[in-house]
Design a protein around this motif. Structure first.
Motif, PDB file in Angstrom:
ATOM      1  N   GLN A 141       0.866  -1.079  -0.007  1.00  0.00           N
ATOM      2  CA  GLN A 141      -0.042  -0.003  -0.010  1.00  0.00           C
ATOM      3  C   GLN A 141       1.145   1.255   0.086  1.00  0.00           C
ATOM      4  OE1 GLN A 141      -2.195  -0.953   3.512  1.00  0.00           O
ATOM      5  NE2 GLN A 141      -4.132  -1.622   2.366  1.00  0.00           N
ATOM      6  N   LEU A 142       1.857   0.994   0.786  1.00  0.00           N
ATOM      7  CA  LEU A 142       2.703   2.272   0.755  1.00  0.00           C
ATOM      8  C   LEU A 142       3.266   2.689  -0.529  1.00  0.00           C
ATOM      9  CD1 LEU A 142       4.470   2.011   3.960  1.00  0.00           C
ATOM     10  CD2 LEU A 142       2.831   3.466   3.688  1.00  0.00           C
ATOM     11  N   GLN A 143       3.894   1.530  -1.157  1.00  0.00           N
ATOM     12  CA  GLN A 143       4.420   1.585  -2.546  1.00  0.00           C
ATOM     13  C   GLN A 143       3.486   2.142  -3.485  1.00  0.00           C
ATOM     14  OE1 GLN A 143       7.198   1.451  -3.429  1.00  0.00           O
ATOM     15  NE2 GLN A 143       7.655   0.288  -5.296  1.00  0.00           N
ATOM     16  N   ARG A 144       2.037   1.840  -3.399  1.00  0.00           N
ATOM     17  CA  ARG A 144       1.122   2.460  -4.408  1.00  0.00           C
ATOM     18  C   ARG A 144       1.056   3.928  -4.097  1.00  0.00           C
ATOM     19  NH1 ARG A 144      -3.667  -2.153  -4.137  1.00  0.00           N
ATOM     20  NH2 ARG A 144      -2.250  -2.905  -2.576  1.00  0.00           N
ATOM     21  N   ILE A 145       1.295   4.342  -2.850  1.00  0.00           N
ATOM     22  CA  ILE A 145       1.090   5.798  -2.497  1.00  0.00           C
ATOM     23  C   ILE A 145       2.046   6.502  -3.358  1.00  0.00           C
ATOM     24  CG2 ILE A 145       1.275   7.632  -0.741  1.00  0.00           C
ATOM     25  CD1 ILE A 145      -0.325   5.670   0.779  1.00  0.00           C
ATOM     26  N   ALA A 146       3.326   5.686  -3.129  1.00  0.00           N
ATOM     27  CA  ALA A 146       4.590   6.353  -3.684  1.00  0.00           C
ATOM     28  C   ALA A 146       4.412   6.420  -5.275  1.00  0.00           C
ATOM     29  CB  ALA A 146       5.683   5.557  -3.430  1.00  0.00           C
ATOM     30  N   ILE A 147       3.831   5.488  -5.834  1.00  0.00           N
ATOM     31  CA  ILE A 147       3.401   5.419  -7.305  1.00  0.00           C
ATOM     32  C   ILE A 147       2.427   6.482  -7.781  1.00  0.00           C
ATOM     33  CG2 ILE A 147       2.509   4.083  -9.152  1.00  0.00           C
ATOM     34  CD1 ILE A 147       3.524   1.286  -7.921  1.00  0.00           C
ATOM     35  N   ALA A 148       1.447   6.598  -6.855  1.00  0.00           N
ATOM     36  CA  ALA A 148       0.606   7.650  -7.322  1.00  0.00           C
ATOM     37  C   ALA A 148       1.313   9.304  -7.328  1.00  0.00           C
ATOM     38  CB  ALA A 148      -0.641   7.950  -6.283  1.00  0.00           C
ATOM     39  N   ARG A 149       2.262   9.253  -6.248  1.00  0.00           N
ATOM     40  CA  ARG A 149       3.219  10.563  -6.194  1.00  0.00           C
ATOM     41  C   ARG A 149       3.803  10.581  -7.569  1.00  0.00           C
ATOM     42  NH1 ARG A 149       7.677   9.815  -2.501  1.00  0.00           N
ATOM     43  NH2 ARG A 149       5.959   9.809  -0.716  1.00  0.00           N
ATOM     44  N   ALA A 150       4.560   9.721  -7.916  1.00  0.00           N
ATOM     45  CA  ALA A 150       5.183   9.667  -9.310  1.00  0.00           C
ATOM     46  C   ALA A 150       4.158  10.002 -10.534  1.00  0.00           C
ATOM     47  CB  ALA A 150       6.005   8.499  -9.474  1.00  0.00           C
TER      48      ALA A 150
END
Length: 588
Positions: free
Chosen positions: A483-492
């Motif tokens: 889930q944290l990785q997907r937040i980072a992907i959304a940021r990118a």
């Protein structure tokens, strides 16, 4: 004191904005000294005309004047001390910003060779130590020197012969400070290194608390902290003992001086050459003289100790960034996103064996293409990302964006047009909304939510009690790693850059979730160049082209189906487990 002069010369320019205020502080010291002098002379007058004669009428005038002078001295002293504190903190603020800004430009390998806790200590304790050298030290030296000269002149004016007799011992203060300075500097240097080591151990231990608990390393971590704390204790006690030895020596010298003044004064009074008031005034001037002289000696020790901090800060400032802006950068242009590596060779600085991480790599990626880079661990895949975002420059060959060498454009412009999603999931201490929005500060909520939806993050974020206002932090247990990785992907994804570099973007996601991320990512980024570095070859069929990197060389490139047919290295990566391996016995 050569090191102190060099440190002062290096950091003095940072005081440029405060030098006028420093002069005002010195002026306050002058006025305070004048007020003290007037008070002493008024006390002498009261002693001879009011106390000695028992005359109440002779008391009121000098007493009122003394009170007025004391009030003036108190007001000026308050203003001077307040201004000194304000000026000192402004200098600390300015210096810390300068050092912090420089550190942020240093290359990744610098932080691999320096413990994070030690860097924190340099940005806190060592920066404050330099203030003691540059601002407080300079103001204190000028103020103490002026006060010493002023009170010495007043004593000479009263009785020059007695004054000269009592001045004989004054140089002992400075000689004692000089004798102690070298040992104080070494103790201070050891103490600051130990401070940094303690901070590092605490930071590392707390950052690896799961490892500590899972592997029963509590006693090992406590032993590490104890070793560093004992080193700090030894250095701290050694420095305190040296300073205290100096203070006690000075106390003895001052006592000898005061006794000499009293003895000579008694002799002068018995001979009728001096009044009691004059003796008390003279003794007061001598009493006021020695503290500034002592301060000069103590300032010498303070400056010596601050030199150790200055050396540690200078080491940071002397570390050079791996890349810098060109002297004449090309003007900004609307970037389309064509990326080209042309004969790129690179080796990381300070590698033990001196080997290269990339060797003669050449490829291009056009706007709208999804280029997947794969290969075994350590093959040099992530190095491509670091070179494209200019953490480093290649030792040979060139990297171009829309045909323009990266070294010809400003770093800020490059990084506005090339977004990196690093392999490590980077989370800020803040809300989910703030974490996504830092990809493009000021983005409205609908766009933040759209990026979260595209990254398959909106559903679980919306289910949280506070939704996008939920606070998270590095290492938080509130969300899973995926889930944290997907937040980072959304940021990118929110960052509107024509080039995206994704370093293992699906780490922590299962195959279904990974494809859910890649497919909307592909459609969302139509017209942009996407360079995806990954071991997850389930994504390879979606790629326009796959690059196979092994031991720093680009061994093959093409579509997934083509590489499966002709590239043995790629086939091994796609089918890592041979089908003819006999299963291990079950143990029954």
């Amino acid at each position: 004191m050569k090191e102190a002069r060099a440190a002062l010369g290096r950091f003095w320019p940072l005081s440029r904005g405060d030098r006028g205020w420093m002069l005002v502080i010195v002026a306050c010291v002058v006025v305070s000294a004048l007020a003290e002098t007037a008070s002493i002379l008024l006390f002498a007058e009261l002693t001879d005309n009011a106390l000695k004669k028992g005359s109440l009428s002779a008391f009121w005038g000098p007493a009122g004047a003394w009170l007025a002078v004391a009030a003036l001295g108190a007001l000026v002293g308050y203003l001077g001390n307040s201004l000194a504190t304000w000026t000192a903190e402004r200098f600390v603020l300015r210096l810390r910003a300068k050092v912090f800004g420089h550190v942020q430009d240093l290359p990744p390998h610098f932080f691999q060779h320096h413990r994070r806790g030690d860097l924190v200590e340099r940005l806190t304790g060592d920066v404050e130590a330099i203030e003691q050298l540059v601002v407080s030290g300079v103001v204190g030296t000028v103020s103490a020197a002026f006060s010493a000269v002023f009170y010495a002149a007043a004593a000479l004016w009263l009785r020059w012969d007695l004054a000269l007799a009592t001045f004989v011992l004054a140089p002992l203060f400075l000689l004692a400070a000089r004798r102690f300075s070298d040992r104080v500097e070494q103790a201070s240097r050891d103490e600051r290194v130990a401070d940094g080591a303690i901070t590092s151990v605490v930071e590392e231990s707390l950052g690896n608390i799961v490892l500590t608990q899972a592997y029963n390393r509590r006693r090992d971590e406590e032993r590490r902290l104890d070793e560093e704390a004992r080193a700090w204790l030894r250095a701290s006690v050694r420095g305190a003992r040296l300073s205290e030895r100096y203070e006690q020596f000075v106390e003895v010298v001052e006592t000898v001086c005061v006794l000499a003044v009293i003895g000579l004064g008694v002799w002068e009074i018995s001979a009728g050459r001096m009044t009691l008031g004059a003796l008390l005034a003279f003794a007061a001037f001598v009493g006021y003289l020695y503290p500034p002289v002592r301060s000069l000696g103590r300032l010498g020790l303070t400056v010596t100790a601050a030199t150790a901090g200055a050396a540690r800060i200078a080491e940071l400032l002397d570390a050079r960034p791996a890349v810098e802006d060109p002297e004449f950068p090309v003007p900004a242009w609307p970037v389309r996103g064509r990326v080209g590596f042309h004969g790129v060779t690179f080796g990381y600085p300070h590698t033990a064996d001196g080997r290269t991480s990339l060797d003669d790599v050449t490829f291009t990626a056009a706007p709208g293409e999804l280029v997947l880079v794969t290969g075994p661990s350590g093959a040099g895949k992530s190095t491509l990302a670091r070179l494209l975002t200019r953490f480093y420059d290649p030792s040979a060959g060139t990297i171009r964006l829309d045909g323009v060498p990266l070294t010809d454009m400003r770093l800020e412009f490059l990084r506005e047009n090339v977004t990196l999603l690093p392999q490590e999931t980077l989370i800020l201490n803040g809300t989910i909304r703030e974490n996504i929005a830092c990809g493009r500060p000021g983005a409205p909520h609908p766009e933040i939510e759209a990026a979260a939806r595209a990254a398959v993050a909106h559903t679980f974020v919306a289910a949280l009690p506070e939704g996008y206002d939920t606070r998270i932090a590095p290492g938080t247990a509130a969300l899973s790693g995926g889930q944290l990785q997907r937040i980072a992907i959304a940021r990118a994804m929110l960052r509107a850059a024509p080039v995206l570099v994704l370093d293992e973007p699906t780490a922590g996601l299962d195959a279904v979730a990974a494809r859910q991320v890649v497919r909307p990512l592909r459609s969302l980024m139509s017209g942009r160049t996407t360079l995806m570095i990954t071991h997850d070859l389930s994504l390879a069929p979606d790629a326009d082209r796959v690059l196979v990197v092994d031991e720093g060389r680009l061994v093959d490139m093409g579509r997934h189906e083509e590489l499966m047919a002709r590239c043995e290295a790629y086939a091994r990566l796609a089918r890592p487990w041979p089908t003819d391996v006999t299963p291990a016995p079950s143990g029954r």
